[in-house]
Design an enzyme around this catalytic site. Sequence first.
Site, PDB file in Angstrom:
ATOM      1  N   THR A 119      -1.212   7.684  -0.715  1.00 23.31           N
ATOM      2  CA  THR A 119      -2.494   7.652  -1.440  1.00 23.31           C
ATOM      3  C   THR A 119      -3.380   6.484  -1.013  1.00 23.31           C
ATOM      4  O   THR A 119      -4.558   6.441  -1.379  1.00 23.31           O
ATOM      5  CB  THR A 119      -2.236   7.485  -2.950  1.00 23.31           C
ATOM      6  OG1 THR A 119      -1.593   6.202  -3.151  1.00 23.31           O
ATOM      7  CG2 THR A 119      -1.319   8.579  -3.484  1.00 23.31           C
ATOM      8  N   ASP A 129       5.211  -5.646   9.462  1.00 20.93           N
ATOM      9  CA  ASP A 129       6.378  -5.329  10.289  1.00 20.93           C
ATOM     10  C   ASP A 129       6.378  -6.151  11.585  1.00 20.93           C
ATOM     11  O   ASP A 129       7.426  -6.606  12.039  1.00 20.93           O
ATOM     12  CB  ASP A 129       6.388  -3.840  10.655  1.00 20.93           C
ATOM     13  CG  ASP A 129       6.683  -2.943   9.451  1.00 20.93           C
ATOM     14  OD1 ASP A 129       7.042  -3.480   8.393  1.00 20.93           O
ATOM     15  OD2 ASP A 129       6.546  -1.711   9.596  1.00 20.93           O
ATOM     16  N   ASP A 145       1.413  -2.146  12.082  1.00 17.60           N
ATOM     17  CA  ASP A 145       1.654  -2.701  10.748  1.00 17.60           C
ATOM     18  C   ASP A 145       1.906  -4.209  10.885  1.00 17.60           C
ATOM     19  O   ASP A 145       2.917  -4.632  11.437  1.00 17.60           O
ATOM     20  CB  ASP A 145       2.866  -2.019  10.102  1.00 17.60           C
ATOM     21  CG  ASP A 145       3.049  -2.472   8.664  1.00 17.60           C
ATOM     22  OD1 ASP A 145       2.954  -1.625   7.764  1.00 17.60           O
ATOM     23  OD2 ASP A 145       3.265  -3.689   8.445  1.00 17.60           O
ATOM     24  N   ARG A 197       0.851  -1.200   0.000  1.00 13.88           N
ATOM     25  CA  ARG A 197       0.000   0.000   0.000  1.00 13.88           C
ATOM     26  C   ARG A 197       0.878   1.238   0.000  1.00 13.88           C
ATOM     27  O   ARG A 197       1.807   1.342   0.796  1.00 13.88           O
ATOM     28  CB  ARG A 197      -0.869  -0.050   1.259  1.00 13.88           C
ATOM     29  CG  ARG A 197      -1.860   1.045   1.371  1.00 13.88           C
ATOM     30  CD  ARG A 197      -2.727   0.867   2.598  1.00 13.88           C
ATOM     31  NE  ARG A 197      -2.115   1.410   3.784  1.00 13.88           N
ATOM     32  CZ  ARG A 197      -2.790   1.768   4.865  1.00 13.88           C
ATOM     33  NH1 ARG A 197      -4.101   1.591   4.908  1.00 13.88           N
ATOM     34  NH2 ARG A 197      -2.194   2.260   5.911  1.00 13.88           N
TER      35      ARG A 197
HETATM   36  O1  LIG Z   1      -6.899  -2.128   3.369  1.00 15.52           O
HETATM   37  P1  LIG Z   1      -5.652  -1.375   2.982  1.00 15.52           P
HETATM   38  O2  LIG Z   1      -5.775   0.098   3.242  1.00 15.52           O
HETATM   39  O3  LIG Z   1      -5.227  -1.683   1.587  1.00 15.52           O
HETATM   40  O4  LIG Z   1      -4.504  -1.817   3.998  1.00 15.52           O
HETATM   41  C1  LIG Z   1      -4.280  -3.138   4.353  1.00 15.52           C
HETATM   42  C2  LIG Z   1      -3.047  -3.672   3.686  1.00 15.52           C
HETATM   43  O5  LIG Z   1      -1.873  -3.051   4.278  1.00 15.52           O
HETATM   44  C3  LIG Z   1      -1.026  -4.072   4.808  1.00 15.52           C
HETATM   45  O6  LIG Z   1      -0.065  -4.447   3.886  1.00 15.52           O
HETATM   46  P2  LIG Z   1       1.191  -3.494   3.533  1.00 15.52           P
HETATM   47  O7  LIG Z   1       0.876  -2.646   2.349  1.00 15.52           O
HETATM   48  O8  LIG Z   1       1.641  -2.808   4.778  1.00 15.52           O
HETATM   49  O9  LIG Z   1       2.273  -4.548   3.057  1.00 15.52           O
HETATM   50  P3  LIG Z   1       3.103  -5.615   3.947  1.00 15.52           P
HETATM   51  O10 LIG Z   1       2.163  -6.760   4.198  1.00 15.52           O
HETATM   52  O11 LIG Z   1       4.257  -5.966   3.090  1.00 15.52           O
HETATM   53  O12 LIG Z   1       3.528  -4.934   5.222  1.00 15.52           O
HETATM   54  C4  LIG Z   1      -1.986  -5.211   5.095  1.00 15.52           C
HETATM   55  O13 LIG Z   1      -1.358  -6.456   5.235  1.00 15.52           O
HETATM   56  C5  LIG Z   1      -2.945  -5.148   3.942  1.00 15.52           C
HETATM   57  O14 LIG Z   1      -2.478  -5.820   2.792  1.00 15.52           O
HETATM   58  O1  LIG Z   2      -3.648  -0.800  10.593  1.00 14.83           O
HETATM   59  C1  LIG Z   2      -3.093  -1.180   9.535  1.00 14.83           C
HETATM   60  C2  LIG Z   2      -3.424  -0.634   8.272  1.00 14.83           C
HETATM   61  C3  LIG Z   2      -2.782  -1.100   7.172  1.00 14.83           C
HETATM   62  N1  LIG Z   2      -1.845  -2.073   7.298  1.00 14.83           N
HETATM   63  C4  LIG Z   2      -1.533  -2.617   8.501  1.00 14.83           C
HETATM   64  O2  LIG Z   2      -0.672  -3.502   8.586  1.00 14.83           O
HETATM   65  N2  LIG Z   2      -2.151  -2.136   9.582  1.00 14.83           N
HETATM   66 MG   LIG Z   3       2.862  -3.458   6.056  1.00 18.68          MG
END
Ligand SMILES: O=P(O)(O)OC[C@H]1O[C@H](OP(=O)(O)OP(=O)(O)O)[C@H](O)[C@@H]1O
Ligand SMILES: O=c1cc[nH]c(=O)[nH]1
Ligand SMILES: [Mg+2]
Length: 210
Positions: free
Chosen positions: A107, A204, A201, A103
Site C-alpha cells: 500500500t 538493505d 532499498d 513502508r
Molecule cells: O517515500 P516512501 O514511499 O515512504 O519511501 C521511502 C522510505 O522507504 C525506505 O524505508 P523502508 O520502509 O524501506 O525502511 P528501512 O529504512 O528499514 O529499509 C526509505 O528509507 C524511506 O523511509
Molecule cells: O527506491 C526506494 C524506494 C523506497 N525505499 C528505498 O529504500 N528505495
Molecule cells: Mg528499506
Amino acid sequence: MRVHVADHPLITHKLTVLRDKNTPSPIFRSLTEELVTLLAYEATREVRTETVEIETPVTTTTGLAISSPRPLVVPILRAGLGMLEGMVKLLPTAEVGFLGMLRDEETFEPKTYAERLPDDLSGRQCFVLDPMLATGGSLGAAIKFLFDRGADDVTAICLLAAPEGVAALEKLTEGRDVKLVLGTVDERLDEHGYIVPGLGDAGDRLYGLV
Ligand SMILES: O=P(O)(O)OC[C@H]1O[C@H](OP(=O)(O)OP(=O)(O)O)[C@H](O)[C@@H]1O
Ligand SMILES: O=c1cc[nH]c(=O)[nH]1
Ligand SMILES: [Mg+2]
C-alpha cells in the site's frame, strides 16, 4: 516548502558510486556519511545562532555560537541512521530523536514502529534525515509527527528523491516553513514505488536484508 537540489559534481560522483549495485555495504555507509556532510552545509544555512564574545590570544572579538534551544536531529530508521553520524559531527550540540518507520510494500503506507522524541518541540529547529524520498509517505508522516508536537521549523535532508514524492510533500506542507535539501531528483517511481534509476532499498544496502 522550499526545495534546494544540490546538483554538485562531488555529490553526483558520490551518488554514482552509491547507485552502483556492486558497491558493498561498508563503502555505501561511508559515502552516505560523506554525502550528508555536503548536504548539511546547505541544510544548516539558517541554523539559529547568537553573538558571543571571546578572547583570542591577541584581542577580544565577537563571533557566533549555535543558540538554545538546541537543534533536534531526527533520523528515520533504518536508512536515516546511516546519515546520523555525519550530521551530528557538524552539529555537535544537537539532540537526537528517533522515528522508526517501515513502508508497507503493497500500500506504500508507512507504519511507525518506534518513536522517541521530546513531547514539546515548540521553538526547536528540526532536521529530519532519510536518504530516500519515494512516494513521500514516510517523510510526510515524520514531518506531521513533528508538527503535531509543536515544531514550526523543519528541514529534511534526502540523498535521492522522486518528483512524485516532492509533489506529495509540497501538498502536505502547504503554508508551513519546511525546507527540503536533496542530493538530486531522479526520473520517476516504478510500479513498486521504487525510485528510478535510484539505488534500490537504502536500508538493505546499508545494513543488509532483514
Ligand atoms: O517515500 P516512501 O514511499 O515512504 O519511501 C521511502 C522510505 O522507504 C525506505 O524505508 P523502508 O520502509 O524501506 O525502511 P528501512 O529504512 O528499514 O529499509 C526509505 O528509507 C524511506 O523511509
Ligand atoms: O527506491 C526506494 C524506494 C523506497 N525505499 C528505498 O529504500 N528505495
Ligand atoms: Mg528499506
